[in-house]
Scaffold this motif. Sequence first.
Motif, PDB file in Angstrom:
ATOM      1  N   LEU A  38       0.860  -1.303  -0.004  1.00 54.09           N
ATOM      2  CA  LEU A  38       0.194  -0.010  -0.107  1.00 54.09           C
ATOM      3  C   LEU A  38       0.697   1.244  -0.097  1.00 54.09           C
ATOM      4  O   LEU A  38       0.796   2.333  -0.696  1.00 54.09           O
ATOM      5  N   ASP A  41       2.082   1.847  -3.478  1.00 50.05           N
ATOM      6  CA  ASP A  41       1.350   1.985  -4.616  1.00 50.05           C
ATOM      7  C   ASP A  41       1.025   3.478  -4.864  1.00 50.05           C
ATOM      8  O   ASP A  41       0.657   4.571  -4.177  1.00 50.05           O
ATOM      9  N   ASP A  43      -0.281   5.022  -7.347  1.00 48.63           N
ATOM     10  CA  ASP A  43      -1.792   5.277  -7.860  1.00 48.63           C
ATOM     11  C   ASP A  43      -2.415   6.035  -6.851  1.00 48.63           C
ATOM     12  O   ASP A  43      -3.649   6.568  -7.035  1.00 48.63           O
ATOM     13  N   LEU A  44      -2.286   5.861  -5.604  1.00 49.68           N
ATOM     14  CA  LEU A  44      -2.962   6.400  -4.363  1.00 49.68           C
ATOM     15  C   LEU A  44      -2.327   7.689  -3.992  1.00 49.68           C
ATOM     16  O   LEU A  44      -1.311   7.880  -3.857  1.00 49.68           O
ATOM     17  N   SER A  45      -3.458   8.403  -3.802  1.00 52.79           N
ATOM     18  CA  SER A  45      -3.136   9.749  -2.940  1.00 52.79           C
ATOM     19  C   SER A  45      -2.693   9.741  -1.522  1.00 52.79           C
ATOM     20  O   SER A  45      -3.029   8.647  -1.055  1.00 52.79           O
ATOM     21  N   GLU A  46      -2.017  10.641  -1.024  1.00 54.43           N
ATOM     22  CA  GLU A  46      -1.749  10.431   0.360  1.00 54.43           C
ATOM     23  C   GLU A  46      -2.826  10.281   1.443  1.00 54.43           C
ATOM     24  O   GLU A  46      -2.908   9.531   2.269  1.00 54.43           O
ATOM     25  N   GLY A  48      -5.813   8.863   0.216  1.00 56.14           N
ATOM     26  CA  GLY A  48      -6.293   7.497  -0.248  1.00 56.14           C
ATOM     27  C   GLY A  48      -5.367   6.597   0.557  1.00 56.14           C
ATOM     28  O   GLY A  48      -5.934   5.507   0.966  1.00 56.14           O
ATOM     29  N   ARG A  49      -4.174   6.747   0.346  1.00 55.29           N
ATOM     30  CA  ARG A  49      -3.230   5.607   1.193  1.00 55.29           C
ATOM     31  C   ARG A  49      -3.585   5.545   2.609  1.00 55.29           C
ATOM     32  O   ARG A  49      -3.497   4.485   3.278  1.00 55.29           O
ATOM     33  N   ARG A  51      -6.320   6.382   4.178  1.00 53.72           N
ATOM     34  CA  ARG A  51      -7.709   5.762   4.520  1.00 53.72           C
ATOM     35  C   ARG A  51      -7.375   3.931   4.155  1.00 53.72           C
ATOM     36  O   ARG A  51      -8.156   3.284   4.892  1.00 53.72           O
ATOM     37  N   ARG A  52      -6.836   3.625   3.199  1.00 55.00           N
ATOM     38  CA  ARG A  52      -6.726   2.295   3.071  1.00 55.00           C
ATOM     39  C   ARG A  52      -5.675   1.552   3.777  1.00 55.00           C
ATOM     40  O   ARG A  52      -6.136   0.429   4.503  1.00 55.00           O
TER      41      ARG A  52
END
Length: 249
Positions: A38, A41, A43-46, A48-49, A51-52
Amino acid sequence: MSQQKAKESILKAHDLKNANTGVYRQFNDKLREEIRALKDDRDLSEEGRGRRLAQLREARGKELLQLAYRRHREYKALLADARKNAEAVIYSDIPKPDQTKIDRFEESFRKLKTELMLARDGKAAAQKLTQFIGEVDERYFHHKISEAYADLSTSILTLDNSSGMRLALSQQYDSLNASYESPDAEAARSSLDTANDMEQSQFFLKVVEDSVREGLGVRYSSFINNTESYYSYHEDERPADEAPAATNN
């Protein structure tokens, strides 16, 4: 035979507990890989990262508590089986007196308990207990006194908690047990004491707790050794009942 079954259950419980660290290590290795993936990754914003990662930690935290719950449940079932078999040896073949004797004993015993509770002098209370035990000559009654000994001794120690009194009461308790237990009871009592000690011990090592705190947070590390408490507040997450752990019956 029951004593052998008790020993076998204790050994299985030991093995299960000793395997905890390895089982957790496998879980944690997988968790670290997922967290690393994660974080890498792009492709994820800070946001979004983050949250994931929070979602992953919550999912894996719940998964870990379910794993710990099932293992602890099996552990406790093995110890319960050990206690049952050990007690079968300890309390075997204790002849039961006729009901008239039992009624008389229970009446005298109730009176003794009250007198000890109301006593004002520890040594006098201890002497009263010793005299009562000396007047009892049935193994069945010695067993009954032994079962209540924790409360009896507490009444005395509240008045006199000296090392000498504690030693005297401990020796008296040992003598009581020896007076009613079967010839094979010594080994069985050792198994019973071991099972009780294991029941009270910490199931997962502190190093596991610390690792859970680092990887998943305090919420999950604080419950890894007390999953029953967690599920008392989150009953809907409790793992479904499974077939009881295999015992040596």
